[in-house]
Design an enzyme around this catalytic site. Structure first.
Site, short mmCIF file in Angstrom:
data_model
loop_
_atom_site.label_atom_id
_atom_site.label_comp_id
_atom_site.label_asym_id
_atom_site.label_seq_id
_atom_site.Cartn_x
_atom_site.Cartn_y
_atom_site.Cartn_z
N GLN A 267 -7.68 -1.96 4.32
CA GLN A 267 -6.68 -1.18 3.59
C GLN A 267 -7.32 -0.37 2.45
OE1 GLN A 267 -2.63 -2.77 3.06
NE2 GLN A 267 -3.03 -2.73 0.88
N HIS B 237 -39.59 23.71 -10.76
CA HIS B 237 -39.67 22.87 -11.98
C HIS B 237 -38.96 23.55 -13.16
CE1 HIS B 237 -42.85 20.48 -9.99
NE2 HIS B 237 -43.22 21.66 -9.51
N SER C 36 -12.55 27.00 -26.49
CA SER C 36 -12.69 25.78 -27.27
C SER C 36 -11.51 25.69 -28.24
CB SER C 36 -14.00 25.83 -28.05
OG SER C 36 -13.91 24.99 -29.19
N LYS D 252 -16.01 30.57 -28.42
CA LYS D 252 -16.54 29.94 -27.22
C LYS D 252 -15.88 30.39 -25.93
CE LYS D 252 -18.94 26.84 -26.67
NZ LYS D 252 -19.64 25.61 -26.88
N GLU E 87 -18.86 23.12 -14.59
CA GLU E 87 -19.13 21.77 -15.09
C GLU E 87 -18.32 20.73 -14.33
OE1 GLU E 87 -18.82 21.63 -19.44
OE2 GLU E 87 -19.35 23.74 -19.42
N SER F 152 0.83 -1.22 0.00
CA SER F 152 0.00 0.00 0.00
C SER F 152 0.85 1.26 0.00
CB SER F 152 -0.94 -0.01 1.21
OG SER F 152 -0.20 -0.18 2.40
N ASN G 11 -16.42 28.79 -22.15
CA ASN G 11 -17.17 27.72 -21.49
C ASN G 11 -17.05 27.77 -19.96
OD1 ASN G 11 -17.96 26.65 -23.98
ND2 ASN G 11 -16.05 25.50 -24.17
N TYR H 195 -9.36 -6.19 12.84
CA TYR H 195 -8.72 -5.83 11.57
C TYR H 195 -8.85 -6.94 10.54
CZ TYR H 195 -5.56 -4.13 8.06
OH TYR H 195 -5.05 -3.71 6.86
N1 ARG Z 1 -1.29 -1.29 5.17
C1 ARG Z 1 -2.23 -1.76 6.13
C2 ARG Z 1 -3.55 -0.99 5.99
O1 ARG Z 1 -3.53 -0.03 5.34
C3 ARG Z 1 -1.70 -1.59 7.52
C4 ARG Z 1 -2.25 -2.53 8.51
C5 ARG Z 1 -1.79 -3.93 8.24
N2 ARG Z 1 -2.19 -4.82 9.30
C6 ARG Z 1 -2.17 -6.14 9.13
N3 ARG Z 1 -2.56 -6.86 10.13
N4 ARG Z 1 -1.75 -6.67 8.01
O2 ARG Z 1 -4.57 -1.33 6.51
#
Ligand code: ARG
Length: 475
Positions: A321, A155, A276, A282, A289, A22, A284, A316
């Site tokens: 994640q 309306h 444009s 134009k 938008e 992550s 815009n 958990y």
């Molecule tokens: N990268 C993990 C998350 O974002 C951190 C926690 C990981 N915990 C675990 N027991 N693998 O949630």
């Protein structure tokens, strides 16, 4: 750097590592992770689990890492799984095996929950500040156009004339509820998961209340399993952000309509419009938008997190994640849209004459005739019928209500004497709507002033919370 492995005979398969990593998105939690590590270190020192000497070394290394991270000198490595492992690598590079000491009594489960709360609080305060600035822009324009009349719509058909300042101020009122929501959310979110460990708390005599107050939280979360499970604060924040997005989207739609050739009411400043690539003439309303369009992803992010949480066992699970990217995206999206939108509002000018000319058309004063008859003692159903007949007569003759002759009016209803002409003016109609919240310009001025003082109370709260938060981060 891996934070686990003792019971495994091999490292993760490449595909597994790629899936579970992550770091590409959670690196932005680094400042919060380091700050919560400092809080955890103090708790470990107080519990005599880390000696004063080691504590001083670890603290100095954490502070140095804070500096290096903020200057971009320390950054993730391809071997890092997430922000927690990257930072432990950084600490270990400086301290050797002592770098692993902070893991005592703490799990990534309470760590990530703490980091994300801190991140969310910091960023939601920033959004609140930006919303307040947009409210300021809307009210500044509302002041300017309090005396301008325009058709009000239901309306999308002409309904009754309104003060255009009233029309603009309504959006600032809606946004006020969003700032209130952030404040309520903050009251519920400002509790610390740190000390919950993996899920069951710790046997190491740690002090969740101590780390909570060190991090500026109001207290520790009362149930350690709930502490690592709870992502209500993410879902709620995403709802608030989606609501803001929906408000912006409705505003954006109005700006697009008002700036259209057919309406021709709004002139968007060149700096807040786009051209444009093929049609040289134009101009815009792209900001309006984009504001309208971005609501889609904001709602999508809320849906993603609610769907992920639904049916998830407590404590958990790695599913959690998936809480980060939607939250980051919604916060990033709005912090781009809000200032651009505020700038567009502040620099738009409106064509008073055009709006005023259009205000009485479409028989928007018909309700005035009905109200006039009610004041003369006629029951509303009858009054409504008579006003409807006036509209019908005008439609057939191709004229406006004020063009009906005295005798035509009398014929429709005997109580319709020539005094009715007084209410058949836009200014008269506006001035008469003096009910609380109504569109009479004198009223709208009072509404704007009340809202302004309301906003400045909230702005004071935002400023003091932001200051308290940055003081805590810098401590
Ligand atoms: N990268 C993990 C998350 O974002 C951190 C926690 C990981 N915990 C675990 N027991 N693998 O949630």
């Amino acid at each position: 750097m891996a934070l686990w492995g003792g019971r495994f005979t091999s490292g993760p398969d490449e595909a597994v590592f790629a899936l579970s990593r992550s770091i590409d998105f959670d690196w932005r939690l680094a400042p919060y992770d380091l700050r919560s590590s400092l809080a955890h270190l103090s708790v470990l020192e107080n519990a005599k689990l880390v000696s004063t000497k080691d504590g001083a070394l670890i603290r100095a290394a954490l502070k140095q890492l804070q500096q290096e991270v903020s200057e971009g000198q320390f950054f993730p490595d391809p071997s890092d799984e997430d922000v927690h492992s990257a930072l432990e690598r950084g600490l270990t590079l400086k301290l050797g095996s002592l770098g692993g000491s902070l893991r005592a009594g703490r799990s990534r489960n309470d760590q990530v929950a703490t980091d994300l709360r801190l991140f969310a609080i910091d960023h939601m305060l920033h959004i609140a500040e930006q919303v307040t600035a947009l409210q300021g822009a809307l009210l500044e324009k509302a002041h300017e156009y309090v005396d301008a009349s325009a058709p009000g719509f239901t309306h999308l058909q002409h309904a009754q004339p309104v003060s255009f300042g009233h029309e603009l101020a309504k959006h600032a009122h809606a946004l006020n509820r969003d700032v209130d929501r952030i404040r309520d959310w903050h009251g519920r979110t400002n509790f610390s998961p740190l000390g919950a460990g993996a899920l069951a708390g710790s046997s190491l005599l740690l002090d969740p209340e101590g780390s909570a107050s060190n991090l500026g939280f109001s207290g520790a979360i009362a149930n350690s399993i709930d502490a690592v499970s709870d992502r209500d604060f993410v879902a709620e924040a995403l709802f608030i952000l989606a609501m803001i997005g929906s408000h912006l989207s409705r505003m954006g739609e109005e700006w697009c309509l008002w700036a259209s050739t057919e309406f021709g009411w709004a002139k968007i400043d060149d700096a807040f419009a786009t051209g444009s690539s093929i049609m040289p003439q134009k101009k815009n309303p792209d900001i309006a938008e984009l504001a309208r369009g971005k609501a889609g992803r904001l709602i999508g992010n809320l849906t993603a997190v609610l769907s992920m949480l639904k049916g998830l066992p407590f404590a958990y699970n790695r599913d959690l994640q998936e809480d980060k990217e939607p939250l980051f995206d919604s916060l990033d999206t709005l912090s781009l849209v809000l200032p651009a939108f505020a700038g567009m509002v502040l620099t738009t000018t409106f064509d008073r004459a055009k709006m005023a000319a259009s205000a009485p058309t479409g028989f928007s004063l018909a309700t005035e005739i009905a109200d006039y008859l009610v004041r003369a003692g006629i029951p509303f159903a009858q009054a409504h019928e008579a006003a409807g007949k006036c509209v019908h007569a005008c439609e057939s003759a191709g004229i406006e209500l004020h063009e009906l002759s005295d005798s035509e009016l009398k014929e429709i209803h005997p109580a319709l004497d020539s005094n009715v002409r007084e209410v058949l003016s836009v200014d008269g109609a506006l001035a008469s709507r003096t009910t609380f919240g109504g569109t009479a310009p004198s009223n709208v001025r009072i509404q704007i002033a009340a809202l302004e003082s309301n906003i400045s109370n909230r702005a004071a709260w935002i400023a003091s919370e932001s200051q308290r938060f940055s003081g805590m981060m810098g401590a």
